[in-house]
Design a protein around this motif. Sequence first.
Motif, PDB file in Angstrom:
ATOM      1  N   ALA A  45       0.829  -1.206   0.000  1.00 42.74           N
ATOM      2  CA  ALA A  45       0.000   0.000   0.000  1.00 42.74           C
ATOM      3  C   ALA A  45       0.866   1.259   0.000  1.00 42.74           C
ATOM      4  O   ALA A  45       0.594   2.217  -0.738  1.00 42.74           O
ATOM      5  N   LYS A  46       1.912   1.252   0.830  1.00 41.56           N
ATOM      6  CA  LYS A  46       2.782   2.438   0.936  1.00 41.56           C
ATOM      7  C   LYS A  46       3.522   2.680  -0.388  1.00 41.56           C
ATOM      8  O   LYS A  46       3.669   3.818  -0.828  1.00 41.56           O
ATOM      9  N   THR A  47       3.959   1.594  -1.031  1.00 39.96           N
ATOM     10  CA  THR A  47       4.652   1.730  -2.316  1.00 39.96           C
ATOM     11  C   THR A  47       3.708   2.281  -3.380  1.00 39.96           C
ATOM     12  O   THR A  47       4.091   3.157  -4.184  1.00 39.96           O
ATOM     13  N   SER A  48       2.468   1.787  -3.389  1.00 42.01           N
ATOM     14  CA  SER A  48       1.479   2.298  -4.343  1.00 42.01           C
ATOM     15  C   SER A  48       1.210   3.780  -4.091  1.00 42.01           C
ATOM     16  O   SER A  48       1.032   4.571  -5.033  1.00 42.01           O
ATOM     17  N   TYR A  49       1.194   4.148  -2.837  1.00 42.05           N
ATOM     18  CA  TYR A  49       1.011   5.563  -2.447  1.00 42.05           C
ATOM     19  C   TYR A  49       2.191   6.400  -2.939  1.00 42.05           C
ATOM     20  O   TYR A  49       2.002   7.500  -3.493  1.00 42.05           O
ATOM     21  N   TRP A  89      -5.573   2.259  -5.373  1.00 35.73           N
ATOM     22  CA  TRP A  89      -5.134   0.901  -5.044  1.00 35.73           C
ATOM     23  C   TRP A  89      -4.570   0.857  -3.620  1.00 35.73           C
ATOM     24  O   TRP A  89      -4.848  -0.071  -2.855  1.00 35.73           O
ATOM     25  N   ALA A  90      -3.786   1.864  -3.253  1.00 35.05           N
ATOM     26  CA  ALA A  90      -3.238   1.930  -1.894  1.00 35.05           C
ATOM     27  C   ALA A  90      -4.360   1.929  -0.868  1.00 35.05           C
ATOM     28  O   ALA A  90      -4.323   1.195   0.129  1.00 35.05           O
ATOM     29  N   GLU A  91      -5.397   2.739  -1.144  1.00 38.21           N
ATOM     30  CA  GLU A  91      -6.510   2.847  -0.199  1.00 38.21           C
ATOM     31  C   GLU A  91      -7.244   1.515  -0.048  1.00 38.21           C
ATOM     32  O   GLU A  91      -7.638   1.129   1.065  1.00 38.21           O
ATOM     33  N   GLN A  99      -5.975  -1.478  -0.281  1.00 39.39           N
ATOM     34  CA  GLN A  99      -5.163  -2.371   0.549  1.00 39.39           C
ATOM     35  C   GLN A  99      -5.213  -1.957   2.022  1.00 39.39           C
ATOM     36  O   GLN A  99      -5.237  -2.794   2.928  1.00 39.39           O
ATOM     37  N   LEU A 100      -5.268  -0.669   2.258  1.00 40.99           N
ATOM     38  CA  LEU A 100      -5.279  -0.154   3.636  1.00 40.99           C
ATOM     39  C   LEU A 100      -6.590  -0.475   4.344  1.00 40.99           C
ATOM     40  O   LEU A 100      -6.610  -0.685   5.561  1.00 40.99           O
ATOM     41  N   LYS A 107      -4.578   5.688   5.369  1.00 42.93           N
ATOM     42  CA  LYS A 107      -5.879   5.688   4.679  1.00 42.93           C
ATOM     43  C   LYS A 107      -6.576   7.041   4.846  1.00 42.93           C
ATOM     44  O   LYS A 107      -7.141   7.593   3.894  1.00 42.93           O
ATOM     45  N   SER A 129       3.271  12.854  -1.099  1.00 42.81           N
ATOM     46  CA  SER A 129       3.809  11.484  -1.129  1.00 42.81           C
ATOM     47  C   SER A 129       5.259  11.482  -1.603  1.00 42.81           C
ATOM     48  O   SER A 129       6.059  10.662  -1.157  1.00 42.81           O
TER      49      SER A 129
END
Length: 591
Positions: free
Chosen positions: A414-418, A425-427, A429-430, A449, A469
């Motif tokens: 999630a952090k990498t996508s962010y 996508w990050a959200e 997963q979070l 999130k 970010s």
Amino acid sequence: MRSLVVSFIFLFSGMIFAQSEDLADEYFKRGEFEKALISYQKLYETKRSSKLVYKIVGTLQQLERYDDAEATLRESMKIFKFPAFLVELGYNYQLKDSLNQANSYYRQALDEIPLKPTSAYTIAKKFQDHSLLEEALEAYELAMEANPKMNFNIQMARIYGELGNIELLFSNYLDYVSEKPSFLSNAKRAFSDFISENKENENNLILRKLLLKKIQSQPDPYWYDFLSWLYIQQKEYNKAFTQEKALYRRTQESLSRIIDLAMTTINEEDYEVSNSIFNYILENSQDIDTRLTAHQYLLEIEIATSNKSDLDVIDQKFNDLFDQYGTYEQTIALQIAYGNFLAFNKQQPKIASTFLKKSLKLNLSPFQEATVKLKLGDILVFQERFNEALIYYSQIQVNLKNSTISQEARFKVAKTSYYKGDFDWAESQLKILKSSTSQLIANDALDLKLLISDNKDEDSLRTALKLYSKADLMAFQNNNDEAIALIDKILTEHKGESIEDQALFMQAKLFEKTKQLEKAEACYQYIIANYRNDILADDALYFLADLYQYQLSQPEKAKELYEKILFNHEDSIYFIESRKRFRMLRGDAIN
């Protein structure tokens, strides 16, 4: 069959009795004393017990029918021969303001104890029920004099606590520990309510004096343990280390307690003491794993306190250890630490990746392999090779499903996508991680999130969130000055937008990290002044208070901010710690 029926009847009647007593108790609680009295009396006709006598008497006293209460007690004394009824009879006279007669019955109850020491607990408990604490203490003392094998130190300690006599509270608990050393942990929990981080606190001084006396007269290992615990509460880790060394010399059993203390000092960033402890561990341990752990932490302390000019020396020390112990499965933690050092401190991520990929060829356990891949993923994120990093993190999720390290890997996905700017996508997963079994991961997931959901719709291009970010990534890469400059851009170009308080908070943390403390102070103050009703208000109050207390030596300002958390942010995750620190700074004798 007949016996089964009889058993059912007894069970059913017992349930009916319990329900009736509950109803009577409910009447009493609601102040419907006439109904309670009738119910208790009916129950007493069914089942005579001293417990019901007390309830009937208590109800009569609430109705001010003191003569009826006395008659009930005198009749019950003929049936039960129960010395504690004398206390209740005395209290009944006290309610009628007949203090001489009350004291006479209290004396009669106390005089029963030398004749029958086993009655002491019920007599003392009845005194306590009526806040007659001095009489309760005398009851316990008389019992212990009559029968030295009886021990009421714990009960007496609690009474001394109610009376505010902390020295006797401590003393009685310690006397009980002398008899039963297994009670040591319970005593520590009890004492934690009465001491603070302030070594000059009167209660701390009292306890230290008592423990030193115990060590002098009765030098058993548990007193060194207790004194070490006190020093740890006071954050006097060097003194705690002295006690732990004395304890280790006496027992020679294990270095585990000393290792635990070392980890505490690492967490508190007391690196001078940490260094001393880990060197002591090296001098006294022949166990390879323990020695490797000590070496690793000594190097990490050196990294945390070093300048760039020291990095080559540290690099050589890592390699000296690999020459001594080898690069195989047992040194995998040291290898991961070296990979992290190369990437994040020496800024040599390619060399770090090559080194750790060799580690993956060893005969590792699934958990060891996952730990190496987690670090490799971090190094790839450092290089902004996000898609490759996601492959490693995803492999961990597949190979170790539902484990803590799998959840950590999902958070890193999630952090990498962010970092990539793929906020949707990050959200997603979070959202999954909010219910993580690891509270730390769950909290981090929720924070990220909220950051995304609060700011992704500010504008269609998500410009401010992308800049934020990017600054966050720079901070992860240890490019702190560049991160601060990028946040300045956010604060200039996106002033008044919803991301402003988040940007200020990140900048404050970066200013702290780079020792620009006055600038950090200004950021926190701006959030407090302009975002007092927003989500970061309590964070800003807490971290500014922490800054005043521990780095700027302004305890009064810290105290004011902790107090604001107590009054205005009762649901804050910092509430309990703020209360503790506020009371300590105020100089409270009891927490």
